[in-house]
Design a protein around this motif. Sequence first.
Motif, short mmCIF file in Angstrom:
data_model
loop_
_atom_site.label_atom_id
_atom_site.label_comp_id
_atom_site.label_asym_id
_atom_site.label_seq_id
_atom_site.Cartn_x
_atom_site.Cartn_y
_atom_site.Cartn_z
N ALA A 56 5.75 4.81 0.71
CA ALA A 56 5.96 4.25 -0.51
C ALA A 56 6.08 5.38 -1.79
CB ALA A 56 4.73 3.28 -1.12
N GLU A 64 -0.62 4.50 -10.73
CA GLU A 64 0.31 4.26 -9.95
C GLU A 64 0.00 3.97 -8.76
OE1 GLU A 64 4.17 6.20 -9.98
OE2 GLU A 64 3.12 7.59 -11.70
N PHE A 86 -0.39 0.41 -6.59
CA PHE A 86 0.30 0.32 -5.54
C PHE A 86 -0.67 -0.44 -4.55
CE2 PHE A 86 1.29 1.77 -1.05
CZ PHE A 86 2.38 1.16 -1.10
N THR A 116 -1.30 -4.09 -5.18
CA THR A 116 -0.43 -4.94 -4.64
C THR A 116 0.01 -5.13 -3.35
OG1 THR A 116 0.72 -4.07 -6.58
CG2 THR A 116 1.78 -5.54 -5.32
N LYS A 117 -0.17 -3.98 -2.94
CA LYS A 117 0.08 -3.88 -1.43
C LYS A 117 -1.01 -4.31 -0.39
CE LYS A 117 3.53 -2.43 1.54
NZ LYS A 117 4.98 -3.03 1.40
#
Lengths: 81, 459
Positions: free
Chosen positions: B386, B415, B419, B422-423
């Motif tokens: 990512a 960040e 991430f 969310t992931k």
Amino acid sequence: MDKSQKLDEVMALALSVPLEEINDDLAYQSIPEWDSMSHMVLMTELETAFGISIETDDMLEMNTMPKVREILQKYGVMQTN
Amino acid sequence: MRLYDLIQNNKKLTFIDPFTDRSYGVADFHHSLVIDDRQALVFIYADNLIGSIEVFLNFLGSRFTVSLLSPQLSPVYKQELEEVYQPYYIYDPSRTEIPGFDIHEASSRIRLFQHQLKPDYPIHPDIKLLLSTSGTTGSPKFVKLSEENLIHNAEAILEFLPIREDDITPLNVPVIFVYGLSIFTTNALKAGTIICTNRDVLQKEFWDDFVKYQFSSLGGVPYVYEMLQRIDFFKKEYPFLRYMTQTGGILNQTLAKVIEEYVAPRGQQFFVMYGQTEAAGRMAYLSPADLKTKNTSIGRPIRNGSFQIDPSTRELLYSGPNVFGGYATKSADLNTFQPGDVLYTGDIAEKDEEGYYYIIGRIKRIVKLLGTRFNLDEIELIIKNAFNGETFACIGVEDKHLLVIHLNQDLKDEEIKQFLKTKLNLHPSIIKIKQVSKIPLTPNGKVDYTSARSLYQQV
């Protein structure tokens, strides 16, 4: 700082969602972010931010935004609207 | 006999939907869905509610191979898994349409999705169940389990858990996890009533149900018991509660003592268990009688199981009829089932002079966060992919935190946290981030995770 604004900020921090997404429709388990983990974080953050000690029954009752506000009123940290 | 037949033999078994208070006898779910009679794969995104239990039972009673998957997987992950495995049917109440699938009304209550191309690639007849090793990372790596695995596991558990015909058991651990599945299978074989719920211990409704139906037992990973303590569970009385079970890591000593002191005078029992998906459930348990003196032990092996400790690596090795038949990472892997003789647990263990086993570390790069197993190499790869292939190192800290180490001065902590949230649905508060100028390496150039872990002190 305004108590209501402070509450929104504590919510945003504990649930780890942007401040703009904090609204009265939020409820426990209604969004993935408000899960058991973040609920415990939320309780701790509320206790720290407002200098209160939340009783266990209230922890389970604080399952929507309006309920959180209502119970914080009981602890004398939020003004009645 | 199949697991399904054994469950149907428990004729008084009742399933209750606490959301409607409606109850269903086990016979009500016998062939209650119209499904094709064939050997193929079904994906069940199982949320523990009555619908997913009905679907699961119907497919257990069919020739289908069942894959139980997390309904919380992101839509992208779901599609990727469906692309890899081409399931014949899908049960997923959260979606109204799936490209390439037709809607199949299997009953007035249950809607399935049926693959338009009716995939019929070969599946080994011994594979009855596929469980994900991770649950939430969307990895296509599944554990292949047979009827025999599932039955042996359930029967071994029934040897020591005091499950009775009049028991009322909540499914408060997701059945997509092998521990939740064991709660389901053992109680379906022997208990009286199963409450099909996904409510959790922080919901008032869960406790309303708890009192209303008078739950006989509760199960949870250490984190659940930490929450129970936090909500003063161990300061109240529940005369109907007979026993509790715990797995998925070692309880901290303080909490173990609180629990021991709670259950002992009340005649309740607390069972510590040790297991893995690859063992179709359990490998060992600690008898409640030993809780006081051996509270950091995983106990001794279940019936027909045995442990060995590898003399050179100290890795705990398990043998027994519940050892899985291999992994699958693609549909072609479903054509084989190789009953394993030895399971390499990846845990480092010790045995005391009285024959009790203790887990003292891990060989595999695995961390359990809130009871869910994550492969650290896998997380590392997901982050690298990512973030432009930059260097990251992930370390688990005492099953409490995920430490992420990286080199990029411009990369904000938020960040990475956002991430991972969310992931992988990892809460930011369990993630610690440390930016360094150099990742510690071993002499042969690999990341030195032992040195890297010490950076945790500086976060």
